[in-house]
Design an enzyme around this catalytic site. Structure first.
Site, short mmCIF file in Angstrom:
data_model
loop_
_atom_site.label_atom_id
_atom_site.label_comp_id
_atom_site.label_asym_id
_atom_site.label_seq_id
_atom_site.Cartn_x
_atom_site.Cartn_y
_atom_site.Cartn_z
N SER A 17 0.84 -1.21 0.00
CA SER A 17 0.00 0.00 0.00
C SER A 17 0.87 1.26 0.00
O SER A 17 0.49 2.27 -0.60
CB SER A 17 -0.98 0.00 1.18
OG SER A 17 -0.30 0.20 2.40
N ASN A 18 2.02 1.22 0.65
CA ASN A 18 2.92 2.38 0.57
C ASN A 18 3.46 2.55 -0.85
O ASN A 18 3.54 3.66 -1.36
CB ASN A 18 4.07 2.24 1.57
CG ASN A 18 3.68 2.72 2.96
OD1 ASN A 18 3.52 3.91 3.18
ND2 ASN A 18 3.49 1.79 3.88
N MET A 94 10.44 -6.73 4.64
CA MET A 94 10.53 -7.28 5.99
C MET A 94 11.72 -8.21 6.15
O MET A 94 11.65 -9.24 6.82
CB MET A 94 9.21 -8.00 6.34
CG MET A 94 7.99 -7.11 6.23
SD MET A 94 8.12 -5.52 7.12
CE MET A 94 7.66 -6.06 8.75
N ARG A 95 12.84 -7.84 5.54
CA ARG A 95 14.09 -8.58 5.71
C ARG A 95 15.10 -7.68 6.38
O ARG A 95 15.19 -6.49 6.06
CB ARG A 95 14.66 -8.98 4.34
CG ARG A 95 13.83 -9.93 3.55
CD ARG A 95 14.11 -11.35 3.88
NE ARG A 95 15.53 -11.68 3.85
CZ ARG A 95 16.06 -12.73 4.47
NH1 ARG A 95 15.29 -13.54 5.16
NH2 ARG A 95 17.35 -12.97 4.38
N ASN A 111 13.64 4.08 4.59
CA ASN A 111 12.67 3.09 5.07
C ASN A 111 11.50 3.81 5.72
O ASN A 111 11.65 4.91 6.23
CB ASN A 111 13.36 2.20 6.12
CG ASN A 111 12.44 1.13 6.69
OD1 ASN A 111 11.69 0.47 5.94
ND2 ASN A 111 12.46 0.94 8.00
N HIS A 113 8.69 3.12 8.79
CA HIS A 113 8.46 2.23 9.92
C HIS A 113 7.24 2.72 10.69
O HIS A 113 7.10 3.92 10.94
CB HIS A 113 9.69 2.21 10.84
CG HIS A 113 9.53 1.27 11.99
ND1 HIS A 113 9.62 -0.10 11.84
CD2 HIS A 113 9.22 1.49 13.29
CE1 HIS A 113 9.41 -0.68 13.00
NE2 HIS A 113 9.16 0.26 13.90
N SER A 140 7.45 6.82 10.96
CA SER A 140 8.70 7.53 10.69
C SER A 140 9.26 7.10 9.33
O SER A 140 9.22 5.91 9.00
CB SER A 140 9.76 7.17 11.74
OG SER A 140 9.27 7.34 13.05
N ASP A 149 15.90 -0.57 12.07
CA ASP A 149 14.98 0.55 12.38
C ASP A 149 15.69 1.69 13.11
O ASP A 149 15.13 2.31 14.02
CB ASP A 149 13.76 0.06 13.17
CG ASP A 149 12.93 -0.92 12.36
OD1 ASP A 149 12.87 -0.78 11.13
OD2 ASP A 149 12.35 -1.86 12.96
C1 GAR Z 1 3.86 -0.66 6.66
O1 GAR Z 1 3.06 -0.38 7.78
C2 GAR Z 1 5.31 -0.32 6.95
O2 GAR Z 1 5.46 0.82 7.76
C3 GAR Z 1 5.78 -1.56 7.66
O3 GAR Z 1 5.18 -2.61 6.96
C4 GAR Z 1 3.93 -2.17 6.43
C5 GAR Z 1 3.92 -2.49 4.97
O4 GAR Z 1 2.65 -2.20 4.42
N1 GAR Z 1 7.21 -1.66 7.66
C6 GAR Z 1 7.90 -2.13 8.68
O5 GAR Z 1 7.40 -2.58 9.68
C7 GAR Z 1 9.43 -2.09 8.51
N2 GAR Z 1 10.09 -2.25 9.75
P1 GAR Z 1 2.48 -2.05 2.86
O6 GAR Z 1 3.10 -3.30 2.22
O7 GAR Z 1 0.99 -1.99 2.65
O8 GAR Z 1 3.18 -0.80 2.42
#
Ligand code: GAR
Length: 220
Positions: A17-18, A94-95, A111, A113, A140, A149
């Site tokens: 979604s991001n 998520m790696r 990134n 977070h 953030s 992070d």
């Molecule tokens: C998001 O909330 C992002 O901030 C988080 O994973 C989600 C991905 O959502 N990232 C982390 O936790 C990284 N440490 P998305 O695939 O819908 O963008």
């Protein structure tokens, strides 16, 4: 595509979604970027479908097919560098990335977070924020440093935490802000307005006091 466009490679693992919020801003001509490729460690990531729909090149590099993190990171660097990006964005990737990888992209790896770092690095941030009794939570965007992070913060957004929030409700509130601040951070980078000095991010050459980091930058 003009030569002033910033070349970007995005790394994802899931929903995307991001990534979508960035694609949408790019298509609306509000981001001077060229999204050259989306790379996923997960073949089933829905973000790959979003990238295809937007006509962006995709690549799957499944970490389960590599015998070590070092080999995986090396393959990932090769796949990324093929596209010669000026910026690499982690959009729900998520790696954990090794030091050599992070150093290779120093100053051009960012990134997002889902917490107000340095609060709640790692996983399950929304559950942990609720359990802590925090009245504020958020997201953030930061330059990536070798420790998970961490790294100089570019922009944060806060949301209120309500007593009857579930982790899912809170996550949705935070995610709406993620979709706003990630494109904003990328825009600043693409416009050459960010600089890292003494482990802090300067915007247009000025350091932001911590509280104003959140509020002033929301207005920019
Ligand atoms: C998001 O909330 C992002 O901030 C988080 O994973 C989600 C991905 O959502 N990232 C982390 O936790 C990284 N440490 P998305 O695939 O819908 O963008």
């Amino acid at each position: 595509m003009t030569t002033s466009m910033l070349a970007i490679v995005a790394l994802i693992s899931g929903r995307g979604s991001n990534l979508q919020s960035i694609i949408d801003e790019m298509h609306a001509d509000r981001l001077p970027i060229e999204l050259r490729a989306v790379i996923s460690n997960n073949p089933d990531a829905h973000g790959l479908v979003r990238a295809h729909a937007a006509g962006i090149a995709t690549c799957v590099l499944d970490h389960r097919q590599f015998s070590s993190r070092v080999y995986y990171d090396q393959a990932l660097m090769t796949a990324i560098d093929e596209h010669d990006p000026g910026l690499v964005i982690l959009a729900g990737f998520m790696r954990i990335l090794g030091r050599a990888f992070v150093e290779h992209y120093a100053g051009r790896l960012i990134n997002i977070h889902p917490s107000l770092l340095p609060e709640f690095p790692g996983l399950d941030t929304h559950t942990r924020a609720l359990q802590s009794g925090a009245r504020q939570h958020g997201a953030s965007v930061h330059f990536v440093a070798p420790e998970v992070d961490t790294g100089p913060i570019i922009i944060q957004a806060t949301v209120p935490v309500y007593e009857d929030d579930s982790p899912e409700v809170l996550a949705a509130r935070v995610l709406r802000e993620e979709h706003r601040i990630y494109p904003q951070a990328i825009r600043w980078f693409a416009e050459g307005r960010l600089e890292i000095r003494d482990n802090c991010v300067l915007l247009d050459g000025a350091e932001q006091p911590e509280q104003e980091l959140v509020h002033a930058k929301q207005l920019a």
